[in-house]
Design an enzyme around this catalytic site. Structure first.
Site, PDB file in Angstrom:
ATOM      1  N   ASP A  65       0.678  -1.178  -0.056  1.00  0.00           N
ATOM      2  CA  ASP A  65      -0.033  -0.007   0.042  1.00  0.00           C
ATOM      3  C   ASP A  65       0.785   1.345  -0.167  1.00  0.00           C
ATOM      4  OD1 ASP A  65      -2.928   0.941   0.569  1.00  0.00           O
ATOM      5  OD2 ASP A  65      -1.631   2.297   1.994  1.00  0.00           O
ATOM      6  N   TYR A  70       2.797   9.890  -0.328  1.00  0.00           N
ATOM      7  CA  TYR A  70       4.067   9.192   0.632  1.00  0.00           C
ATOM      8  C   TYR A  70       5.222   9.498  -0.104  1.00  0.00           C
ATOM      9  CZ  TYR A  70      -0.026   6.580   2.710  1.00  0.00           C
ATOM     10  OH  TYR A  70      -1.062   6.134   3.339  1.00  0.00           O
ATOM     11  N   LYS A  95      -2.702   5.888  -4.398  1.00  0.00           N
ATOM     12  CA  LYS A  95      -3.718   6.911  -4.027  1.00  0.00           C
ATOM     13  C   LYS A  95      -3.495   8.073  -4.741  1.00  0.00           C
ATOM     14  CE  LYS A  95      -3.842   4.469   0.520  1.00  0.00           C
ATOM     15  NZ  LYS A  95      -2.304   4.455   0.791  1.00  0.00           N
ATOM     16  N   HIS A 128      -7.604   9.438  -2.160  1.00  0.00           N
ATOM     17  CA  HIS A 128      -7.300   9.362  -0.755  1.00  0.00           C
ATOM     18  C   HIS A 128      -8.056   9.985   0.439  1.00  0.00           C
ATOM     19  CE1 HIS A 128      -2.896   9.181   1.289  1.00  0.00           C
ATOM     20  NE2 HIS A 128      -4.008   8.847   2.088  1.00  0.00           N
ATOM     21  N   LYS A 250       2.504  -1.258   8.750  1.00  0.00           N
ATOM     22  CA  LYS A 250       3.716  -0.752   8.386  1.00  0.00           C
ATOM     23  C   LYS A 250       4.725  -1.038   9.355  1.00  0.00           C
ATOM     24  CE  LYS A 250       6.803   2.591   9.078  1.00  0.00           C
ATOM     25  NZ  LYS A 250       7.653   3.139  10.238  1.00  0.00           N
ATOM     26  N   SER A 251       5.829  -1.532   9.000  1.00  0.00           N
ATOM     27  CA  SER A 251       7.039  -1.443  10.018  1.00  0.00           C
ATOM     28  C   SER A 251       8.437  -1.372   9.017  1.00  0.00           C
ATOM     29  CB  SER A 251       7.167  -2.864  10.751  1.00  0.00           C
ATOM     30  OG  SER A 251       8.318  -2.682  11.442  1.00  0.00           O
ATOM     31  N   ARG A 256       9.791  -6.800  12.837  1.00  0.00           N
ATOM     32  CA  ARG A 256       8.601  -6.636  13.124  1.00  0.00           C
ATOM     33  C   ARG A 256       7.675  -6.910  11.885  1.00  0.00           C
ATOM     34  NH1 ARG A 256      11.165  -2.832  16.695  1.00  0.00           N
ATOM     35  NH2 ARG A 256      10.999  -1.125  15.160  1.00  0.00           N
ATOM     36  N   ASN A 260       4.626  -9.377  12.043  1.00  0.00           N
ATOM     37  CA  ASN A 260       3.100  -8.911  11.429  1.00  0.00           C
ATOM     38  C   ASN A 260       2.333  -9.638  10.354  1.00  0.00           C
ATOM     39  OD1 ASN A 260       3.365  -6.694  13.335  1.00  0.00           O
ATOM     40  ND2 ASN A 260       4.045  -5.297  11.782  1.00  0.00           N
TER      41      ASN A 260
HETATM   42  N1  NDP Z   1      -5.606   6.339   3.596  1.00  0.00           N
HETATM   43  C1  NDP Z   1      -5.048   6.858   4.657  1.00  0.00           C
HETATM   44  O1  NDP Z   1      -5.457   7.961   4.825  1.00  0.00           O
HETATM   45  C2  NDP Z   1      -4.131   6.274   5.437  1.00  0.00           C
HETATM   46  C3  NDP Z   1      -3.521   5.136   4.985  1.00  0.00           C
HETATM   47  N2  NDP Z   1      -2.457   4.401   5.964  1.00  0.00           N
HETATM   48  C4  NDP Z   1      -1.768   3.133   5.555  1.00  0.00           C
HETATM   49  O2  NDP Z   1      -2.078   2.283   6.341  1.00  0.00           O
HETATM   50  C5  NDP Z   1      -0.865   1.783   6.886  1.00  0.00           C
HETATM   51  C6  NDP Z   1      -0.802   1.316   8.194  1.00  0.00           C
HETATM   52  O3  NDP Z   1      -1.085   2.335   9.153  1.00  0.00           O
HETATM   53  P1  NDP Z   1       0.091   3.044  10.002  1.00  0.00           P
HETATM   54  O4  NDP Z   1      -0.517   4.568  10.011  1.00  0.00           O
HETATM   55  O5  NDP Z   1       1.251   2.845   9.498  1.00  0.00           O
HETATM   56  O6  NDP Z   1      -0.013   2.521  11.379  1.00  0.00           O
HETATM   57  P2  NDP Z   1       0.243   1.021  11.887  1.00  0.00           P
HETATM   58  O7  NDP Z   1      -0.922   0.925  12.828  1.00  0.00           O
HETATM   59  O8  NDP Z   1       0.630   0.003  10.983  1.00  0.00           O
HETATM   60  O9  NDP Z   1       1.470   1.248  12.905  1.00  0.00           O
HETATM   61  C7  NDP Z   1       2.715   1.646  12.304  1.00  0.00           C
HETATM   62  C8  NDP Z   1       3.567   1.798  13.539  1.00  0.00           C
HETATM   63  O10 NDP Z   1       3.647   0.882  14.484  1.00  0.00           O
HETATM   64  C9  NDP Z   1       5.001   0.279  14.679  1.00  0.00           C
HETATM   65  N3  NDP Z   1       4.933  -1.223  14.553  1.00  0.00           N
HETATM   66  C10 NDP Z   1       4.657  -2.060  13.676  1.00  0.00           C
HETATM   67  N4  NDP Z   1       4.637  -3.181  13.765  1.00  0.00           N
HETATM   68  C11 NDP Z   1       4.917  -3.127  15.119  1.00  0.00           C
HETATM   69  C12 NDP Z   1       5.119  -4.626  16.106  1.00  0.00           C
HETATM   70  N5  NDP Z   1       5.050  -5.716  15.508  1.00  0.00           N
HETATM   71  N6  NDP Z   1       5.686  -4.112  17.342  1.00  0.00           N
HETATM   72  C13 NDP Z   1       5.877  -2.802  17.670  1.00  0.00           C
HETATM   73  N7  NDP Z   1       5.600  -1.779  16.862  1.00  0.00           N
HETATM   74  C14 NDP Z   1       5.205  -2.030  15.621  1.00  0.00           C
HETATM   75  C15 NDP Z   1       5.777   0.828  13.648  1.00  0.00           C
HETATM   76  O11 NDP Z   1       7.149   1.171  13.936  1.00  0.00           O
HETATM   77  P3  NDP Z   1       8.406   0.539  13.326  1.00  0.00           P
HETATM   78  O12 NDP Z   1       8.337   1.057  11.784  1.00  0.00           O
HETATM   79  O13 NDP Z   1       9.642   1.046  13.863  1.00  0.00           O
HETATM   80  O14 NDP Z   1       8.310  -1.063  13.326  1.00  0.00           O
HETATM   81  C16 NDP Z   1       4.994   2.275  13.430  1.00  0.00           C
HETATM   82  O15 NDP Z   1       5.571   3.114  14.331  1.00  0.00           O
HETATM   83  C17 NDP Z   1       0.285   2.954   6.204  1.00  0.00           C
HETATM   84  O16 NDP Z   1       1.636   2.534   6.517  1.00  0.00           O
HETATM   85  C18 NDP Z   1      -0.363   3.485   5.015  1.00  0.00           C
HETATM   86  O17 NDP Z   1       0.070   2.553   3.978  1.00  0.00           O
HETATM   87  C19 NDP Z   1      -2.081   5.148   7.128  1.00  0.00           C
HETATM   88  C20 NDP Z   1      -2.635   6.232   7.390  1.00  0.00           C
HETATM   89  C21 NDP Z   1      -3.745   6.704   6.660  1.00  0.00           C
HETATM   90  O1  LIG Z   2      -1.104   8.330   5.651  1.00  0.00           O
HETATM   91  C1  LIG Z   2      -1.911   8.702   5.071  1.00  0.00           C
HETATM   92  O2  LIG Z   2      -2.373   8.208   4.039  1.00  0.00           O
HETATM   93  C2  LIG Z   2      -2.529   9.996   5.163  1.00  0.00           C
HETATM   94  O3  LIG Z   2      -3.567  10.454   4.743  1.00  0.00           O
HETATM   95  C3  LIG Z   2      -2.311  10.670   6.479  1.00  0.00           C
HETATM   96  O4  LIG Z   2      -0.989  10.865   6.667  1.00  0.00           O
HETATM   97  C4  LIG Z   2      -3.002  11.942   6.723  1.00  0.00           C
HETATM   98  O5  LIG Z   2      -2.487  12.707   5.483  1.00  0.00           O
HETATM   99  C5  LIG Z   2      -2.550  12.646   8.062  1.00  0.00           C
HETATM  100  O6  LIG Z   2      -2.371  12.025   8.975  1.00  0.00           O
HETATM  101  C6  LIG Z   2      -2.210  14.135   7.935  1.00  0.00           C
HETATM  102  O7  LIG Z   2      -1.936  14.674   9.114  1.00  0.00           O
END
Ligand code: NDP
Ligand SMILES: O=C(O)C(=O)[C@@H](O)[C@H](O)C(=O)CO
Length: 297
Positions: A65, A70, A95, A128, A250-251, A256, A260
């Site tokens: 994704d 990004y 997106k 998005h 995401k990691s 991790r 996951n």
């Molecule tokens: N459409 C939208 O508006 C949005 C879409 N997204 C999408 O969703 C995805 C996932 O959401 P996201 O916001 O990244 O949040 P997540 O819920 O996936 O959490 C990511 C965070 O958790 C940490 N983490 C991940 N796995 C572990 C683990 N097993 N143990 C401890 N910590 C962990 C990561 O740190 P570390 O990297 O150090 O492991 C990072 O800080 C995004 O990457 C993106 O692709 C996200 C936000 C908005």
């Molecule tokens: O991560 C995404 O996909 C988002 O849309 C978010 O980052 C969002 O734009 C946001 O959190 C802005 O503060």
């Protein structure tokens, strides 16, 4: 191609997966299969993205994704091309950025994403954010419908659409979004919107599935993790899988990322699921889609 069980209830899907131990797929409303587990790339800097995505693909992820926002589409595409996997074995979502809602700009933006990724037609492309005060997302969606019909996009969907946004879209356009990617985690479970999506054949994708780390210290989740000898992250991700949503944690850490993805050789009991269901706190972590109208320069 992906191993996929067709459209099954969560329980049937679990049994299917436990039998062959692969990541299950869900069939979208246009017949395209999407792996239920993917890898998120928000906040992975471009210089680290190719390595992170290659590591994820080596760990078994087959769904990535990304987003124009990004800034790492090019590196995602490079990783997929260099992975040695067949193009048809990896599902890629991107997106439309918030500054590309104007229909003419949206068409150019699709071409730019396609070029950056370099993978041919993008498997899934999302609006998005609805940006309700910026323009008319109905016009933006019609532009994506045109790209879908021409074959430039394999599947189209939306992200962060509330029920009211979806009702307006469904009443005024022809292609029903295949997915709605929204914030969902144990502290923000979105029952009404998930039900609306389901009732209209729209798959819910849960972003921030572990609440961007917010749920990791939860004592109830920790107790359940102890019961099943898994981590809190795995228990939380497994809960999403059993609800039938698509997730892409995401990691940036290879360990991790592997943790996951190890979700398909254990199961939460109905009682454990009910205890996680009870954690809902209406606690949104990200922006409210009804008031978020941010457009990058
Ligand atoms: N459409 C939208 O508006 C949005 C879409 N997204 C999408 O969703 C995805 C996932 O959401 P996201 O916001 O990244 O949040 P997540 O819920 O996936 O959490 C990511 C965070 O958790 C940490 N983490 C991940 N796995 C572990 C683990 N097993 N143990 C401890 N910590 C962990 C990561 O740190 P570390 O990297 O150090 O492991 C990072 O800080 C995004 O990457 C993106 O692709 C996200 C936000 C908005
Ligand atoms: O991560 C995404 O996909 C988002 O849309 C978010 O980052 C969002 O734009 C946001 O959190 C802005 O503060």
């Amino acid at each position: 191609m992906f191993t996929h069980p067709g459209i099954l209830g969560p329980r049937d899907r679990i049994e299917h997966v436990m039998a062959d131990n692969t990541i299950p797929s869900i069939t979208l409303n246009n017949g395209v299969d999407i792996p239920q587990l993917g890898f998120g790339t928000y906040q992975i800097p471009p210089r680290e993205t190719k390595g992170a995505v290659l590591t994820a693909l080596e760990a078994g992820y087959r769904h990535i994704d990304t987003a124009q926002m990004y800034g790492n589409e090019r590196e995602v595409g490079e990783a997929v091309r260099e992975s040695g996997l067949s193009r048809s074995d990896v599902f890629v979502t991107s997106k439309l950025n918030n500054n590309a809602h104007d229909p003419a700009v949206a068409v150019d933006a699709v071409a730019r994403s396609t070029d950056e990724l370099g993978l041919g037609p993008i498997d899934l492309y999302l609006v998005h954010w609805p940006l309700p005060e910026v323009g008319d997302f109905v016009d933006t969606w019609r532009a994506l419908e045109g790209q879908y019909r021409s074959g430039a996009l394999r599947t189209i969907g939306v992200s962060n659409f509330q029920q009211g946004h979806l009702e307006r879209l469904l009443a005024n356009t022809e292609v029903v979004p295949a997915v709605n990617q929204i914030e969902v985690h144990p502290y923000f479970q979105q029952a009404p919107l998930r039900a609306f999506n389901r009732d209209h054949g729209i798959v819910t994708e849960a972003w921030a599935p572990i609440g961007q780390g917010a749920v990791l210290d939860d004592p109830v989740l920790a107790e359940i993790a102890g019961q099943v000898a898994r981590t809190v992250a795995q228990v939380t991700l497994r809960w999403h899988i059993q609800r039938g949503d698509v997730i892409f944690p995401k990691s940036s850490s290879p360990a991790r990322a592997a943790e996951n993805s190890a979700l398909f050789d254990f199961e939460l009991s109905d009682e454990q699921v009910a205890r996680i269901d009870a954690l809902d706190a209406d606690r949104r972590l990200g922006p409210d889609p009804d008031t978020f109208n941010w457009v990058p320069a």
